[in-house]
Design a protein around this motif. Structure first.
Motif, PDB file in Angstrom:
ATOM      1  N   TYR A 442     -28.952  -4.010   7.524  1.00  0.00           N
ATOM      2  CA  TYR A 442     -30.050  -3.064   7.704  1.00  0.00           C
ATOM      3  C   TYR A 442     -29.506  -1.823   8.400  1.00  0.00           C
ATOM      4  O   TYR A 442     -28.699  -1.956   9.345  1.00  0.00           O
ATOM      5  CB  TYR A 442     -31.158  -3.687   8.548  1.00  0.00           C
ATOM      6  CG  TYR A 442     -32.006  -4.642   7.751  1.00  0.00           C
ATOM      7  CD1 TYR A 442     -33.057  -4.185   6.980  1.00  0.00           C
ATOM      8  CD2 TYR A 442     -31.734  -6.009   7.752  1.00  0.00           C
ATOM      9  CE1 TYR A 442     -33.837  -5.062   6.233  1.00  0.00           C
ATOM     10  CE2 TYR A 442     -32.491  -6.892   6.999  1.00  0.00           C
ATOM     11  CZ  TYR A 442     -33.543  -6.409   6.245  1.00  0.00           C
ATOM     12  OH  TYR A 442     -34.311  -7.267   5.495  1.00  0.00           O
ATOM     13  N   ARG A 445     -29.295  -1.858  12.011  1.00  0.00           N
ATOM     14  CA  ARG A 445     -28.299  -2.753  12.626  1.00  0.00           C
ATOM     15  C   ARG A 445     -27.058  -2.782  11.754  1.00  0.00           C
ATOM     16  O   ARG A 445     -26.774  -3.782  11.077  1.00  0.00           O
ATOM     17  CB  ARG A 445     -28.859  -4.168  12.737  1.00  0.00           C
ATOM     18  CG  ARG A 445     -29.916  -4.292  13.782  1.00  0.00           C
ATOM     19  CD  ARG A 445     -30.233  -5.764  14.019  1.00  0.00           C
ATOM     20  NE  ARG A 445     -31.540  -5.885  14.590  1.00  0.00           N
ATOM     21  CZ  ARG A 445     -32.391  -6.869  14.320  1.00  0.00           C
ATOM     22  NH1 ARG A 445     -32.057  -7.831  13.485  1.00  0.00           N
ATOM     23  NH2 ARG A 445     -33.560  -6.919  14.898  1.00  0.00           N
ATOM     24  N   ALA A 450     -27.010  -9.003   7.089  1.00  0.00           N
ATOM     25  CA  ALA A 450     -28.178  -9.844   6.780  1.00  0.00           C
ATOM     26  C   ALA A 450     -27.895 -10.658   5.521  1.00  0.00           C
ATOM     27  O   ALA A 450     -28.412 -11.759   5.346  1.00  0.00           O
ATOM     28  CB  ALA A 450     -29.405  -8.975   6.589  1.00  0.00           C
ATOM     29  N   SER A 472     -32.576 -16.409   7.672  1.00  0.00           N
ATOM     30  CA  SER A 472     -31.392 -16.680   6.855  1.00  0.00           C
ATOM     31  C   SER A 472     -31.173 -15.644   5.757  1.00  0.00           C
ATOM     32  O   SER A 472     -30.140 -15.669   5.093  1.00  0.00           O
ATOM     33  CB  SER A 472     -31.486 -18.078   6.246  1.00  0.00           C
ATOM     34  OG  SER A 472     -32.692 -18.208   5.533  1.00  0.00           O
ATOM     35  N   GLY A 473     -32.137 -14.757   5.549  1.00  0.00           N
ATOM     36  CA  GLY A 473     -31.912 -13.667   4.594  1.00  0.00           C
ATOM     37  C   GLY A 473     -32.780 -13.714   3.348  1.00  0.00           C
ATOM     38  O   GLY A 473     -32.568 -12.934   2.423  1.00  0.00           O
ATOM     39  N   LYS A 474     -33.797 -14.593   3.336  1.00  0.00           N
ATOM     40  CA  LYS A 474     -34.625 -14.728   2.135  1.00  0.00           C
ATOM     41  C   LYS A 474     -35.415 -13.446   1.869  1.00  0.00           C
ATOM     42  O   LYS A 474     -35.397 -12.903   0.764  1.00  0.00           O
ATOM     43  CB  LYS A 474     -35.587 -15.913   2.305  1.00  0.00           C
ATOM     44  CG  LYS A 474     -34.895 -17.217   2.663  1.00  0.00           C
ATOM     45  CD  LYS A 474     -35.873 -18.343   2.815  1.00  0.00           C
ATOM     46  CE  LYS A 474     -36.828 -18.200   3.985  1.00  0.00           C
ATOM     47  NZ  LYS A 474     -36.205 -18.302   5.305  1.00  0.00           N
ATOM     48  N   THR A 476     -34.835 -10.593   2.933  1.00  0.00           N
ATOM     49  CA  THR A 476     -33.925  -9.480   2.645  1.00  0.00           C
ATOM     50  C   THR A 476     -33.615  -9.442   1.151  1.00  0.00           C
ATOM     51  O   THR A 476     -33.570  -8.361   0.545  1.00  0.00           O
ATOM     52  CB  THR A 476     -32.633  -9.645   3.472  1.00  0.00           C
ATOM     53  OG1 THR A 476     -32.990  -9.760   4.838  1.00  0.00           O
ATOM     54  CG2 THR A 476     -31.716  -8.459   3.285  1.00  0.00           C
ATOM     55  N   GLN A 517     -45.070 -11.018   2.462  1.00  0.00           N
ATOM     56  CA  GLN A 517     -45.380 -12.007   3.493  1.00  0.00           C
ATOM     57  C   GLN A 517     -46.722 -11.711   4.172  1.00  0.00           C
ATOM     58  O   GLN A 517     -47.520 -12.598   4.386  1.00  0.00           O
ATOM     59  CB  GLN A 517     -44.280 -11.959   4.548  1.00  0.00           C
ATOM     60  CG  GLN A 517     -43.696 -13.299   4.869  1.00  0.00           C
ATOM     61  CD  GLN A 517     -42.462 -13.180   5.750  1.00  0.00           C
ATOM     62  OE1 GLN A 517     -42.434 -12.383   6.677  1.00  0.00           O
ATOM     63  NE2 GLN A 517     -41.456 -13.979   5.468  1.00  0.00           N
ATOM     64  N   HIS A 631     -41.636 -21.535   3.066  1.00  0.00           N
ATOM     65  CA  HIS A 631     -41.242 -22.433   4.144  1.00  0.00           C
ATOM     66  C   HIS A 631     -41.796 -23.820   3.878  1.00  0.00           C
ATOM     67  O   HIS A 631     -41.234 -24.823   4.250  1.00  0.00           O
ATOM     68  CB  HIS A 631     -41.757 -21.923   5.482  1.00  0.00           C
ATOM     69  CG  HIS A 631     -40.897 -20.824   6.027  1.00  0.00           C
ATOM     70  ND1 HIS A 631     -41.413 -19.669   6.546  1.00  0.00           N
ATOM     71  CD2 HIS A 631     -39.562 -20.704   6.106  1.00  0.00           C
ATOM     72  CE1 HIS A 631     -40.418 -18.889   6.927  1.00  0.00           C
ATOM     73  NE2 HIS A 631     -39.295 -19.501   6.669  1.00  0.00           N
TER      74      HIS A 631
HETATM   75  N1  ATP Z   1     -35.997  -4.219   9.127  1.00  0.00           N
HETATM   76  C1  ATP Z   1     -34.977  -4.880   9.705  1.00  0.00           C
HETATM   77  N2  ATP Z   1     -34.079  -4.220  10.454  1.00  0.00           N
HETATM   78  C2  ATP Z   1     -33.050  -4.858  11.006  1.00  0.00           C
HETATM   79  N3  ATP Z   1     -32.799  -6.166  10.861  1.00  0.00           N
HETATM   80  C3  ATP Z   1     -33.668  -6.889  10.127  1.00  0.00           C
HETATM   81  C4  ATP Z   1     -34.797  -6.290   9.511  1.00  0.00           C
HETATM   82  N4  ATP Z   1     -35.472  -7.246   8.846  1.00  0.00           N
HETATM   83  C5  ATP Z   1     -34.798  -8.387   9.034  1.00  0.00           C
HETATM   84  N5  ATP Z   1     -33.707  -8.180   9.792  1.00  0.00           N
HETATM   85  C6  ATP Z   1     -32.688  -9.172  10.187  1.00  0.00           C
HETATM   86  O1  ATP Z   1     -32.070  -9.633   9.004  1.00  0.00           O
HETATM   87  C7  ATP Z   1     -31.836 -11.027   9.074  1.00  0.00           C
HETATM   88  C8  ATP Z   1     -32.474 -11.730   7.871  1.00  0.00           C
HETATM   89  O2  ATP Z   1     -33.871 -11.558   7.970  1.00  0.00           O
HETATM   90  P1  ATP Z   1     -34.872 -12.023   6.828  1.00  0.00           P
HETATM   91  O3  ATP Z   1     -36.198 -11.421   7.135  1.00  0.00           O
HETATM   92  O4  ATP Z   1     -34.307 -11.725   5.499  1.00  0.00           O
HETATM   93  O5  ATP Z   1     -34.889 -13.589   7.083  1.00  0.00           O
HETATM   94  P2  ATP Z   1     -35.831 -14.694   6.398  1.00  0.00           P
HETATM   95  O6  ATP Z   1     -34.925 -15.756   5.931  1.00  0.00           O
HETATM   96  O7  ATP Z   1     -36.723 -14.079   5.373  1.00  0.00           O
HETATM   97  O8  ATP Z   1     -36.654 -15.161   7.659  1.00  0.00           O
HETATM   98  P3  ATP Z   1     -38.178 -15.701   7.685  1.00  0.00           P
HETATM   99  O9  ATP Z   1     -38.179 -16.978   6.950  1.00  0.00           O
HETATM  100  O10 ATP Z   1     -38.418 -15.874   9.144  1.00  0.00           O
HETATM  101  O11 ATP Z   1     -39.041 -14.662   7.054  1.00  0.00           O
HETATM  102  C9  ATP Z   1     -32.400 -11.480  10.401  1.00  0.00           C
HETATM  103  O12 ATP Z   1     -31.325 -11.586  11.303  1.00  0.00           O
HETATM  104  C10 ATP Z   1     -33.322 -10.364  10.828  1.00  0.00           C
HETATM  105  O13 ATP Z   1     -33.364 -10.222  12.220  1.00  0.00           O
END
Ligand code: ATP
Length: 862
Positions: A442, A445, A450, A472-474, A476, A517, A631
């Motif tokens: 991202y 960051r 991610a 875990s990145g889903k 993303t 979501q 989930h």
């Molecule tokens: N807009 C953002 N800016 C910076 N970092 C982000 C952003 N969105 C997510 N992240 C980071 O990217 C990583 C993956 O996040 P992601 O939302 O893809 O996870 P996820 O598997 O979908 O989680 P969840 O099941 O909780 O929704 C995490 O470490 C999160 O903190």
């Protein structure tokens, strides 16, 4: 500590004066910590409780001279420091914007209204000329009357004077009207342009910006910026014309007197330039603080329910007030600066008058100037100095507007997001998306991946599920599929032909439907929310209703007062209703690629089941690729392919059964979530297929409990069932109801119980071990999964077949395996009882097998 402070508090000479000054000047975190402020803090921290010794008190009395000297020494620096204020905004805006670009921007905003501007300027010049001539004709009238030369001359001058005054009035009014309209038009244009520019910004920009801040830019800053042309420049130019005209007139009357006036006016201008720079800087800080305070207010008001829930009304009020305090501190410095400027301006004005009067009277006395000329001169000096003062005043406001517009101009100049650019299209998109070595960080960051070198394919017409632990990145991956961001590395290919980054944004958005979501609704009708974004090709009412039915939303929509025409806002519907509307919004577009991110998280079991049926129906034509994040694993078990993510990588992928057999993350998630058992305990059981393990465990446990063959199982039983919230009584009542029979018939009842909750095979058959080999998993299932990721460890096909042996409980797996199937023919989840019961029973056996001893407290309840 107390002594150290006491000496600081009492003996240091300037404490009292410093406190006085600090109190008057105020200290605030926004302002650099001056020594006065530091002392003030010390003093207030000390409180009155610190004892002051008599010796120290005497020292206090005798040291006031020293304190005064110290105060006089420190004060100038403290006074200078007081003016130093920092902006709270940490966001760089690039190079500071100068006056030139702002004026250029304003001019471009004004360009479409040139005729109006010309008209307004004509009225402005007319009004200025008329106003400029008024002192002249006033003096002429007075002297014509006083000298009694001729009444015709007097009435002639008076008529012209009257005419000028009237013309001035009319021209000034029309000037005001035209500039006001111009102001409104420019503000509208600027806000539109800024909003359009913001709307086109990349997603990462919004990740780092607060909405309150942006709305403040749209409101206050735009207003301040356009006011420059319609008000400030208008007044400044008018006065400048008058000042220049007046100076020319003065020069004609007396070049030497004119020189004095110009010299004093030049001082006024010098002061103005210094003040202008200060005003510009302070106004920028003021706007930044204002934007921050807006952000705080908006956040607290938007999250009003959270505030109420946590009872933080006072905290939020304090937080907002602290920003208002900062605003007040900046405002105080602005006011003080303005007061100094006004004082300097007026002193310069009157100084020029006094100088003109002194020199002029001398010239009259020496016969170099007539009384009429001197009177005329004095009137024009006043005219010129006030006009200059007004020009200076407006100039400082223009400087303030430049300060306010710094961020607006920077935002207007920002390039649009590449994700909305035009590009190539595919004549017919099948819905396949391939991620090839995709890594992503991202922008907020940059150092943190991610997604880490992900390669996978979402095959056309298949349902692919993304699961994994939180973070875990889903989501993303979903964001990349929606092209909210572009990958930092790697490629995303559509149908293996077109790089997503080169695809036409408008075309791609018609190919994809998304249920996010947290779905958000716009404040408009239900129908408008469903058809949102389809203005170019609006669906008819039938299509809308069909999509709503498919999303199981039709019934609740029809129950609303005006059905599909009911106006809603983001807050007027429940979470589940919003999700169903979002699903309808996605389905009505008939997308080739449907992305569902936790779409069923706010649905009850019944709605979820119905939506699954709808989804199955929507997928039956197999002409749509569906990507589901869930989930709740029960929602993804029938996916063609399940991709398990872990720490930004694809950890494993395969069918439900294949992944269970693999005993990786997915198996652990299933153990925990669907069977309520700790995977580390379950791992102690020797069989390899979790599905059959659980079923076998359940059967063994029933047998053990029913025949009381295993005292440990019996003793562990209450703790296990109570830990998942089933009372022993209700369990006994169900299992042993009317039981006074032999072991066999108890087993038979247990069997009936299990069968009635979903099993189709009797327990005895299972216990007899007649089923000797069971094929679980599905060799063809995993064909839907494909990964190009050699390094990820994903193993789509190797676990497609799972053959169990017949030893022990595993022999029962085949028969009891069906007990665990939680979908009926319609795709509905089966009664939760069977799953829960099997979990209970499995837990008993697992606990016993793992040598688990029931907790004493619970055991004691037996
Ligand atoms: N807009 C953002 N800016 C910076 N970092 C982000 C952003 N969105 C997510 N992240 C980071 O990217 C990583 C993956 O996040 P992601 O939302 O893809 O996870 P996820 O598997 O979908 O989680 P969840 O099941 O909780 O929704 C995490 O470490 C999160 O903190």
């Amino acid at each position: 500590m107390g002594t150290a402070f006491q000496s600081k508090h009492v003996v240091r000479p300037s404490g009292y004066f410093r406190q006085c000054i600090a109190t008057r000047f105020g200290c605030h975190p926004l302002f650099r910590r001056s020594r006065i402020c530091a002392l003030r803090v010390h003093a207030s921290n000390a409180g009155a409780a610190i004892p002051v010794s008599p010796q120290a008190s005497a020292a206090h009395d005798v040291s006031w001279v020293a304190r005064t000297v110290e105060f006089l020494r420190v004060f100038p620096q403290e006074a200078i420091d007081w003016w130093r204020v920092d902006s709270p905004s940490a966001k760089p805006t690039g190079n500071p914007v100068k006056l030139g670009p702002v004026i250029a921007k304003l001019w471009s905003l004004c360009a479409p209204d040139i005729p109006l501007l010309v008209l307004a300027s004509t009225f402005m010049v007319t009004a200025s000329v008329c106003e400029l001539s008024i002192p002249h004709f006033a003096t002429k009238s007075i002297f014509a009357a006083s000298e009694g030369t001729s009444s015709a001359a007097f009435s002639g001058f008076l008529s012209i004077l009257t005419c000028m005054v009237m013309m001035y009035g009319v021209a000034a009014a029309l000037r005001g009207l035209c500039f006001s309209i111009l102001n409104n038009r420019m503000t509208r244009r600027l806000r539109t342009e800024l909003f359009a520019s913001l709307a086109r910004r990349e997603t990462a920009f919004f990740d780092g910006e607060d909405v309150g801040n942006l709305t403040s830019r749209l409101q206050a800053d735009c207003q301040a910026m356009t006011k420059v042309i319609a008000t400030n420049a208008n007044i400044a130019i008018r006065n400048l014309l008058q000042a220049v005209g007046g100076i020319v007139y003065l020069y004609v009357l007396s070049p030497s007197l004119c020189a004095i006036t110009v010299a004093i006016t030049a001082v006024l201008w010098a002061v103005t330039l210094i003040y202008g720079a200060f005003a510009r800087r302070m106004q920028k800080i003021f706007q930044d603080v204002l934007a921050e305070s807006n952000t705080v207010a908006e956040e607290a008001l938007t999250l009003s329910r959270v505030v109420r829930t946590f009872g933080t009304e006072a905290t939020e009020t304090r937080r907002y007030t602290s920003w208002l305090d900062r605003l007040y501190e900046v405002g105080k410095r602005q006011a003080a600066g303005y007061a100094l400027f006004v004082a300097a301006g007026h002193i310069a004005c009157y100084a020029s008058k006094v100088a003109a009067l002194t020199v002029g009277c001398g010239m009259v006395l020496t016969g170099n100037l007539t009384a009429e000329q001197l009177t005329n001169f004095i009137m024009y000096v006043e005219f010129v100095t006030y006009a200059s003062l007004n020009v200076c005043d407006e100039f400082t406001e223009i400087c303030e507007a430049v300060g306010a517009s710094e961020r607006v101009v920077a935002m207007l100049g920002a390039p649009p997001a590449p994700q909305i650019a035009a590009g190539a299209t595919l004549p017919s998109f099948r819905g396949q998306v391939t991620l090839r070595d995709v890594s992503f960080s991202y922008p907020s960051r940059p150092g943190q991946l991610a997604l880490d070198n992900v390669s996978l394919t979402f095959p056309p017409g298949k349902l692919t599920a993304l699961v994994g632990l939180s973070g875990s990145g889903k989501t993303t991956i979903c964001a990349l599929l929606q092209r909210l961001y572009d990958p930092t590395d790697g490629q995303m290919l559509l149908d293996d032909m077109l790089d997503l980054q080169k695809a036409d944004a408008t075309w791609y958005r018609t190919q994809i439907g998304v249920v996010p979501q947290e779905p958000r609704l716009f404040s408009r009708s239900i129908a408008a929310n469903i058809t949102y974004g389809m203005e170019h090709d609006p669906p008819n009412q039938e299509d809308i209703e069909e999509a709503a039915r498919a999303a199981n939303a039709h019934d609740f929509i029809m129950a609303l007062p005006e059905g599909y025409n009911t106006s809603v806002t983001d807050k007027l519907l429940s979470g589940g209703q919003k999700q169903r509307l979002a699903l309808a919004r996605a389905l009505v577009r008939k997308p080739k690629l449907l992305v569902l991110d936790e779409f069923s998280s706010a649905l009850d079991a019944e709605s979820e089941a119905q939506v699954h049926v709808a989804l199955d129906r929507a997928m039956s034509a197999r002409d749509r690729t569906v990507v589901v994040i869930a989930h709740r694993l029960s929602t993804v078990r029938h996916a063609d392919c399940i991709i398990v993510m872990d720490k930004g990588k694809v950890y494993e992928m395969g069918s439900h059964h294949g992944l269970l057999a693999r005993r990786g993350i997915y198996w652990q998630l299933v153990c925990r979530q669907q069977y309520g058992i700790d995977p580390s305990n379950a791992a102690a059981v020797s069989e390899t297929d979790s599905h059959s393990i659980l079923a076998a465990a359940a059967a063994s446990a029933v047998a053990a409990v029913a025949t009381a063959e295993s005292p440990r199982a019996v003793s562990a039983f209450p703790s296990v069932i109570s830990s998942i919230g089933i009372s022993r009584d209700s369990f006994d009542a169900e299992l042993y109801q009317g039981s006074d029979d032999s072991d066999n018939s108890v087993t038979s009842r247990a069997s009936s119980y299990i069968i009635s909750h979903g099993s189709s095979v009797s327990l005895e058959e299972a216990l007899s071990g007649s089923t000797s080999g069971v094929v679980l998993g599905d060799a063809t299932d995993d064909a839907s999964c494909s990964s190009n990721d050699e390094a990820s460890g994903a193993d789509g096909n190797s676990h497609g077949n799972m053959v169990l042996g017949s030893s022990g409980g595993a022999s029962m797996a085949g028969s009891l395996g069906t007990m665990d199937e939680d979908n009926d023919e319609a795709g509905r989840p089966a009664a939760a009882g069977a799953g829960r019961m099997s979990a209970v029973l499995a837990s008993v056996v697992v606990s016993v097998s793992a040598g688990h001893h029931p907790q004493p407290g619970i055991e004691g309840q037996q």
